[in-house]
Enzyme design. Structure first.
Site, PDB file in Angstrom:
ATOM      1  N   THR A  32       0.678  -0.844   0.042  1.00  0.00           N
ATOM      2  CA  THR A  32       0.215   0.045  -0.216  1.00  0.00           C
ATOM      3  C   THR A  32       0.602   1.109   0.009  1.00  0.00           C
ATOM      4  O   THR A  32       2.556   1.117   0.517  1.00  0.00           O
ATOM      5  CB  THR A  32      -0.731  -0.017   1.173  1.00  0.00           C
ATOM      6  OG1 THR A  32      -1.585  -1.093   1.041  1.00  0.00           O
ATOM      7  CG2 THR A  32      -2.114   1.075   1.055  1.00  0.00           C
ATOM      8  N   GLY A  64     -11.016  -2.079   2.496  1.00  0.00           N
ATOM      9  CA  GLY A  64     -10.249  -2.499   3.271  1.00  0.00           C
ATOM     10  C   GLY A  64     -10.346  -0.529   3.862  1.00  0.00           C
ATOM     11  O   GLY A  64     -10.986   0.300   3.559  1.00  0.00           O
ATOM     12  N   THR A  83      -0.825   2.934   6.358  1.00  0.00           N
ATOM     13  CA  THR A  83      -1.161   1.161   5.784  1.00  0.00           C
ATOM     14  C   THR A  83      -0.880   0.065   6.943  1.00  0.00           C
ATOM     15  O   THR A  83      -0.601  -0.112   8.111  1.00  0.00           O
ATOM     16  CB  THR A  83       0.570   0.726   4.849  1.00  0.00           C
ATOM     17  OG1 THR A  83       0.299  -0.299   4.760  1.00  0.00           O
ATOM     18  CG2 THR A  83       1.210   1.439   6.057  1.00  0.00           C
ATOM     19  N   GLY A 113      -6.170  -3.425   6.908  1.00  0.00           N
ATOM     20  CA  GLY A 113      -7.803  -3.406   7.276  1.00  0.00           C
ATOM     21  C   GLY A 113      -8.821  -3.178   8.187  1.00  0.00           C
ATOM     22  O   GLY A 113      -9.191  -2.252   8.277  1.00  0.00           O
TER      23      GLY A 113
HETATM   24  N1  ASP Z   1      -4.418  -1.217   4.262  1.00  0.00           N
HETATM   25  C1  ASP Z   1      -4.612  -2.250   2.936  1.00  0.00           C
HETATM   26  C2  ASP Z   1      -5.747  -2.948   3.377  1.00  0.00           C
HETATM   27  O1  ASP Z   1      -6.440  -3.281   4.385  1.00  0.00           O
HETATM   28  C3  ASP Z   1      -3.561  -2.907   3.104  1.00  0.00           C
HETATM   29  C4  ASP Z   1      -1.866  -2.395   3.693  1.00  0.00           C
HETATM   30  O2  ASP Z   1      -1.796  -1.828   3.443  1.00  0.00           O
HETATM   31  O3  ASP Z   1      -1.501  -3.398   3.905  1.00  0.00           O
HETATM   32  O4  ASP Z   1      -6.479  -3.160   1.915  1.00  0.00           O
END
Ligand code: ASP
Length: 344
Positions: free
Chosen positions: A206, A236, A257, A260
């Site tokens: 992300t 997310g 990040t 989520g």
């Molecule tokens: N936050 C992102 C999600 O859950 C994934 C990530 O940041 O690695 O979609």
């Protein structure tokens, strides 16, 4: 002499005294522009990364920093800078944010993005877009050119198309590396929850940016492809204002990040900014508290934060986070959790 004339005399004296010794206004230092970025957090360890991979990630981070700094150096706005920093990472297959995004369980890509302008807390977001090449531009168009904050699904792609943004077929986002990650995960699944099976390679990447411009305005932006083998339609934290993205002038800007589902439940970005605003905490302390809540629920990840004076902090409860910052005084990038000063 009457009381009234005494009062007038005294007032005149005060006025004359004030005139005689004019009070110079305190010089107000122009805020320095500053930009911070992330390219995902997770179990990113020096021993599992080749020097070539490390160099490629560092180059990708530096490209994003340079794009954002070019805006800020010319006196551009924080919101233009975070957008400019995110676009090269969306176009870089190393990151999970556009080309090279992870696959959902059904073999497609569904992308999420959001952007927020701290000047007026205007915001825009898209969730589950499948055809717009640069999701952050769709989020920006929602903010600038619609009366809404968030569009989702086919309607979001239609909106982006109508805005004249570059559209692609969904397979544009395909890469072999992410396909293999999907296959491996689906094969090993056997009814087990995906969260327990995902390696970081299958989840992270992300991207996000926070900035302060030379007028003191704050902004934040976040884009992701989500998590490998996510259910179709899963949204997310990245497109949710207050979960992964938040910006309020004079307070803070955040891009997050991590896993989520936990960031949504904690409302990470808004929790951090509220603690800064109402509890007078530093962005670093507030971020540590919010990530502590994420950890208590079983989640992990990280945030980049900047306060109203331009102080940047990187806070993460995972072993590493792709990250970098740039200001008029210089730039730096980092990937691993370096030992704190004094550690063995
Ligand atoms: N936050 C992102 C999600 O859950 C994934 C990530 O940041 O690695 O979609």
């Amino acid at each position: 002499m009457t009381l009234k004339s005494l009062t007038i005399l005294a007032a005149t004296g005060l006025f004359l005294a004030a005139c005689a010794t004019p009070v110079e206004p305190e010089p107000v230092a122009a805020p320095e522009w500053h930009l911070a970025i992330h390219g995902g957090a997770g179990v990113i360890l020096r021993e599992t990364m080749t020097p070539e991979e490390e160099a490629a990630y560092t180059a990708g981070l530096n490209e994003a920093l340079a794009a954002g700094a070019a805006v800020l150096r010319e006196g551009g706005s924080a919101v233009d800078a975070v957008q400019a920093a995110v676009i090269p990472m969306e176009n870089n297959p190393l990151f999970n944010a556009g080309y090279g995004a992870v696959f959902a369980a059904n073999g497609t890509h569904e992308l999420d993005a959001s952007i927020m302008d701290g000047r007026d807390r205007d915001a825009g977001a898209v969730a589950g877009v499948m055809r717009v090449k640069n999701p952050i531009l769709a989020a920006r168009a929602v903010m600038d050119n619609s009366e809404h904050v968030m569009f989702a699904g086919p309607g979001a792609d239609q909106f982006a198309d109508a805005q004249g943004l570059e559209m692609v077929v969904n397979t544009y986002f395909d890469t072999d590396r992410r396909r293999q990650a999907l296959d491996r995960l689906l094969e090993s699944r056997e009814g087990k929850p995906l969260a327990a099976l995902r390696t970081d390679e299958e989840r992270f990447g992300t991207v996000g940016a926070v900035a302060i411009d030379s007028a003191g305005n704050l902004a934040a932006a976040t884009t992701t492809g989500g998590m490998t083998a996510k259910a179709a339609g899963r949204v997310g934290d990245a497109p949710l204002i207050g979960a992964a993205t938040y910006a309020e002038n004079g307070v803070c800007a955040v891009s997050a990040t991590g896993h989520g589902e936990y960031f949504i439940r904690v409302g990470v970005a808004k929790t951090i900014c509220d603690r800064v605003k109402f509890e007078d905490e530093s962005v670093g302390v507030a971020a540590a508290v919010a990530l502590g809540e994420v950890a208590d629920l079983g989640g992990d990840g990280g945030v980049i934060v900047i306060d109203g004076a331009g102080n940047v902090d990187f806070v993460f409860n995972s072993p590493g986070m792709y990250r970098g910052e740039i200001s008029a005084s210089g730039s730096s990038t980092a990937i691993f959790r370096e030992p704190a000063a004094g550690d063995e």
